[in-house]
Motif scaffolding. Structure first.
Motif, PDB file in Angstrom:
ATOM      1  N   LYS A   1      -8.129  -1.397  -4.016  1.00  0.00           N
ATOM      2  CA  LYS A   1      -7.151  -2.402  -4.418  1.00  0.00           C
ATOM      3  C   LYS A   1      -7.021  -3.464  -3.331  1.00  0.00           C
ATOM      4  CE  LYS A   1      -2.367  -2.781  -5.992  1.00  0.00           C
ATOM      5  NZ  LYS A   1      -1.154  -2.002  -6.306  1.00  0.00           N
TER       6      LYS A   1
ATOM      7  N   ILE B   1      -6.169   0.556   0.505  1.00  0.00           N
ATOM      8  CA  ILE B   1      -5.289   0.966  -0.590  1.00  0.00           C
ATOM      9  C   ILE B   1      -6.194   1.215  -1.792  1.00  0.00           C
ATOM     10  CG2 ILE B   1      -3.325   0.366  -2.063  1.00  0.00           C
ATOM     11  CD1 ILE B   1      -2.643   0.567   0.947  1.00  0.00           C
TER      12      ILE B   1
ATOM     13  N   ASP C   1      -1.508   8.413  -8.635  1.00  0.00           N
ATOM     14  CA  ASP C   1      -0.924   7.279  -7.916  1.00  0.00           C
ATOM     15  C   ASP C   1      -1.957   6.658  -6.980  1.00  0.00           C
ATOM     16  OD1 ASP C   1       1.723   7.657  -8.948  1.00  0.00           O
ATOM     17  OD2 ASP C   1       1.939   9.369  -7.574  1.00  0.00           O
ATOM     18  N   GLU C   2      -1.651   5.456  -6.486  1.00  0.00           N
ATOM     19  CA  GLU C   2      -2.519   4.847  -5.480  1.00  0.00           C
ATOM     20  C   GLU C   2      -2.310   5.572  -4.153  1.00  0.00           C
ATOM     21  OE1 GLU C   2      -0.131   0.979  -3.774  1.00  0.00           O
ATOM     22  OE2 GLU C   2      -1.328   0.700  -5.561  1.00  0.00           O
ATOM     23  N   SER C   3      -3.285   5.457  -3.272  1.00  0.00           N
ATOM     24  CA  SER C   3      -3.190   6.133  -1.974  1.00  0.00           C
ATOM     25  C   SER C   3      -3.688   5.213  -0.871  1.00  0.00           C
ATOM     26  CB  SER C   3      -4.008   7.430  -1.992  1.00  0.00           C
ATOM     27  OG  SER C   3      -5.377   7.143  -2.180  1.00  0.00           O
TER      28      SER C   3
ATOM     29  N   ALA D   1      -6.620   2.235  -5.697  1.00  0.00           N
ATOM     30  CA  ALA D   1      -5.920   2.228  -6.980  1.00  0.00           C
ATOM     31  C   ALA D   1      -6.040   3.595  -7.663  1.00  0.00           C
ATOM     32  CB  ALA D   1      -6.509   1.137  -7.881  1.00  0.00           C
ATOM     33  N   PRO D   2      -5.173   3.883  -8.614  1.00  0.00           N
ATOM     34  CA  PRO D   2      -5.256   5.172  -9.318  1.00  0.00           C
ATOM     35  C   PRO D   2      -6.617   5.446  -9.958  1.00  0.00           C
ATOM     36  CG  PRO D   2      -3.169   4.106  -9.810  1.00  0.00           C
ATOM     37  CD  PRO D   2      -3.996   3.101  -9.032  1.00  0.00           C
TER      38      PRO D   2
END
Length: 111
Positions: free
Chosen positions: A69, A61, A98-100, A63-64
């Motif tokens: 993350k 994950i 956005d997070e991805s 973070a932006p």
């Protein structure tokens, strides 16, 4: 005589371990976001001693701001997973709104 044989066998084992050239290949990343920097994983000493090889799959994950993350292990040896996770925490992706979720696969093998 037995002592000499035991010492010789021990030395041969040590020399074999020291002569192994072990490494992890460049991680393969399935990603919509571009990677800015990546770190090569370090092949664990225990894995070298066990002559362990295999793939590690991690769901990351991001973070932006492009930092990691969290990481979820998707498969692989626990010994190799730790080395993969340590490497992934050093990765940086391009910042986004956005997070991805990014899928990372690493191959570890002695050579």
């Amino acid at each position: 005589m037995r002592r000499i044989i035991a010492i010789s066998v021990g030395l041969l084992i040590v020399l074999r371990i020291l002569s192994l050239n072990t490494f992890a290949e460049k991680p393969q990343v399935v990603s919509a976001r571009k990677i800015v920097s990546r770190a090569m994983p370090v092949y664990p000493e225990l894995a070298r001693k066990m002559n362990l090889e295999g793939n590690v799959k991690l769901l990351v994950i991001v973070a932006p701001n492009g930092t990691v993350k969290s990481i979820q292990a998707m498969g692989g040896s626990p010994i190799l997973l730790r080395a993969g996770e340590d490497s992934i925490y050093k990765f940086r992706w391009v910042p986004a709104k956005d997070e991805s979720k990014e899928l990372v696969e690493m191959r570890f093998h002695p050579e």
